[in-house]
Enzyme design. Structure first.
Site, PDB file in Angstrom:
ATOM      1  N   LYS A  99       0.841  -1.205   0.000  1.00 39.77           N
ATOM      2  CA  LYS A  99       0.000   0.000   0.000  1.00 39.77           C
ATOM      3  C   LYS A  99       0.874   1.253   0.000  1.00 39.77           C
ATOM      4  O   LYS A  99       2.062   1.184   0.337  1.00 39.77           O
ATOM      5  CB  LYS A  99      -0.893  -0.008   1.242  1.00 39.77           C
ATOM      6  CG  LYS A  99      -0.096  -0.038   2.538  1.00 39.77           C
ATOM      7  CD  LYS A  99      -0.965  -0.327   3.752  1.00 39.77           C
ATOM      8  CE  LYS A  99      -0.118  -0.421   5.000  1.00 39.77           C
ATOM      9  NZ  LYS A  99      -0.883  -0.850   6.168  1.00 39.77           N
ATOM     10  N   TYR A 102      14.775  31.341   5.338  1.00 38.05           N
ATOM     11  CA  TYR A 102      13.632  32.126   5.797  1.00 38.05           C
ATOM     12  C   TYR A 102      13.679  32.342   7.308  1.00 38.05           C
ATOM     13  O   TYR A 102      14.102  31.474   8.065  1.00 38.05           O
ATOM     14  CB  TYR A 102      12.334  31.391   5.468  1.00 38.05           C
ATOM     15  CG  TYR A 102      12.011  31.342   3.997  1.00 38.05           C
ATOM     16  CD1 TYR A 102      11.878  32.500   3.244  1.00 38.05           C
ATOM     17  CD2 TYR A 102      11.840  30.112   3.362  1.00 38.05           C
ATOM     18  CE1 TYR A 102      11.572  32.437   1.890  1.00 38.05           C
ATOM     19  CE2 TYR A 102      11.529  30.044   2.006  1.00 38.05           C
ATOM     20  CZ  TYR A 102      11.400  31.207   1.282  1.00 38.05           C
ATOM     21  OH  TYR A 102      11.100  31.147  -0.048  1.00 38.05           O
TER      22      TYR A 102
HETATM   23  C1  LIG Z   1      -0.156  -1.691   6.959  1.00 35.06           C
HETATM   24  C2  LIG Z   1      -0.705  -2.976   7.438  1.00 35.06           C
HETATM   25  C3  LIG Z   1       0.144  -4.057   7.748  1.00 35.06           C
HETATM   26  C4  LIG Z   1       1.651  -3.950   7.740  1.00 35.06           C
HETATM   27  O1  LIG Z   1       2.085  -3.304   8.890  1.00 35.06           O
HETATM   28  P1  LIG Z   1       3.651  -3.110   9.208  1.00 35.06           P
HETATM   29  O2  LIG Z   1       3.629  -2.490  10.538  1.00 35.06           O
HETATM   30  O3  LIG Z   1       4.206  -2.212   8.159  1.00 35.06           O
HETATM   31  O4  LIG Z   1       4.268  -4.476   9.184  1.00 35.06           O
HETATM   32  C5  LIG Z   1      -0.448  -5.256   8.069  1.00 35.06           C
HETATM   33  N1  LIG Z   1      -1.790  -5.391   8.118  1.00 35.06           N
HETATM   34  C6  LIG Z   1      -2.625  -4.374   7.857  1.00 35.06           C
HETATM   35  C7  LIG Z   1      -4.092  -4.593   7.932  1.00 35.06           C
HETATM   36  C8  LIG Z   1      -2.115  -3.132   7.525  1.00 35.06           C
HETATM   37  O5  LIG Z   1      -2.959  -2.127   7.277  1.00 35.06           O
END
Ligand SMILES: *Cc1c(COP(=O)(O)O)cnc(C)c1O
Length: 361
Positions: free
Chosen positions: A37, A249
């Site tokens: 993601k 700035y």
């Molecule tokens: C983002 C996510 C993960 C991965 O989490 P990490 O902390 O990056 O390992 C696993 N499960 C779900 C449902 C997530 O949204």
């Protein structure tokens, strides 16, 4: 070689990514569902997913329909699971791209199962973010047998703390699973931190994210990832600042004595956060130098008085240079933000450069 026209870029070591994935899979003892993601936490979902294909993952996890469409367009054929609840208005797009939703809302489930396409049941055991509450699973008893979910999952809220909350969430998850008319073949809960701390998973697959991208959950994990991402920028201007003059700035930095100030072609619009103003550390020719003054939208100044350098030289904002290294966690710590936030905040205008993964295949 890095072409001279590039002011700043993100470098991604696909070999390290693969080794992290292999390490995690071996430790978990179950197939992975890598979370790609948010453009694989900013590192490029298509290249990351293609590289991780070599580990034969169960599928990939995403957060938006567009992310799934991008993977499909790139030829990814494994299951793609979306871990943000989607609304019925998105169902057609999900069906077209063969994206498997995770649902917990009764009306959405009723609507989706008309399609007879696979879906997964999200059970909330304490995160209070998405999914049917573990105490309410019974209320779905009539609708679940019509098109049983292909999988069921929950999500830990504090896996990185390795505390008793994870056990409590698993107890709740077990109680909810016992109430399902049929237990699906696929049951999952572990994110990367849960695997880091516990090793062998109780569940069918593991869902690591940030570990793959080189960031450990900290708190004495059993396995540690190799760094994957580097952030580099070129020196695009260099000047001598007389004692008493200010830099950037709002004049928050004043030269105490004559200073040599280099300007880097990177700023907060690239994701080099403004919180690093007067606090960030950058490597130039393997030596640590401080950020001078406020980070601006497109440029950042550093004090290179003690390090001989020239225009066009490369500075490292995250990653290794010489014998030193700035980790994602260290830079995020200075900015008082989470490593996740720093990585996913590296903006699209930074080109991505991939170090090949062939050596690791
Ligand atoms: C983002 C996510 C993960 C991965 O989490 P990490 O902390 O990056 O390992 C696993 N499960 C779900 C449902 C997530 O949204």
């Amino acid at each position: 070689m890095h072409s001279l026209i590039t002011r700043a870029w993100v470098e991604i070591d696909l070999g390290a990514l693969l080794r992290n994935g292999a390490k995690m899979a071996a430790h978990a003892g179950v197939p992975l569902l890598p979370m790609v993601k948010a453009d694989a936490y900013g590192l490029g979902a298509v290249r990351v997913a293609r590289a991780l294909e070599q580990l034969d993952p169960w599928g990939f996890g995403i957060a938006t329909i567009a992310e799934g469409e991008e993977l499909r367009a790139a030829g990814i054929t494994r299951p793609i699971v979306i871990f943000t609840p989607i609304l019925p208005a998105d169902f057609d797009a999900a069906l077209r791209a063969d994206i498997m939703p995770t649902l917990g809302d009764r009306a959405s489930i009723e609507h989706w199962i008309v399609s007879k396409r696979p879906w997964q049941l999200a059970i909330d055991t304490g995160m209070n973010r998405a999914g049917v509450s573990w105490t309410d699973v019974d209320s779905l008893r009539d609708v679940l047998p019509l098109c049983p979910p292909a999988g069921v999952y929950t999500h830990f809220h504090s896996a990185e703390l390795n505390d008793a909350s994870r056990d409590e969430q698993e107890r709740r998850f077990d109680a909810a699973l016992a109430k399902l008319p049929v237990r699906p073949a696929l049951v999952h809960a572990d994110n990367g931190a849960a695997v880091e701390h516990r090793g062998h998973s109780r569940w069918s697959i593991a869902r690591p994210g940030v570990f793959l991208y080189g960031v450990s959950s900290g708190h004495s994990p059993q396995i540690v990832p190799e760094p994957v991402a580097s952030l580099r920028a070129r020196i695009v201007d260099l000047h001598t600042v007389p004692s008493g003059d200010s830099v950037s700035y709002d004049a928050t930095y004043t030269a105490s004595g004559e200073r040599r100030i280099a300007t880097l072609g990177i700023g907060y619009a690239d994701g080099y956060r403004r919180a690093l103003s007067n606090r960030g550390i950058v490597l130039v020719h393997g030596r640590r130098v401080p950020v001078a003054g406020l980070v601006t939208m497109d440029m950042t100044m550093i004090d290179v008085t003690d390090v001989p350098c020239g225009i066009g030289d490369v500075a490292t904002l995250i990653g290794a240079d010489g014998n030193d290294r700035l980790t994602v966690a260290e830079v995020a710590g200075v900015a008082e933000m989470s490593p996740y936030e720093l990585l996913t905040g590296l903006r699209g205008r930074l080109p991505r450069r991939y170090l090949d993964d062939e050596a690791a295949a």
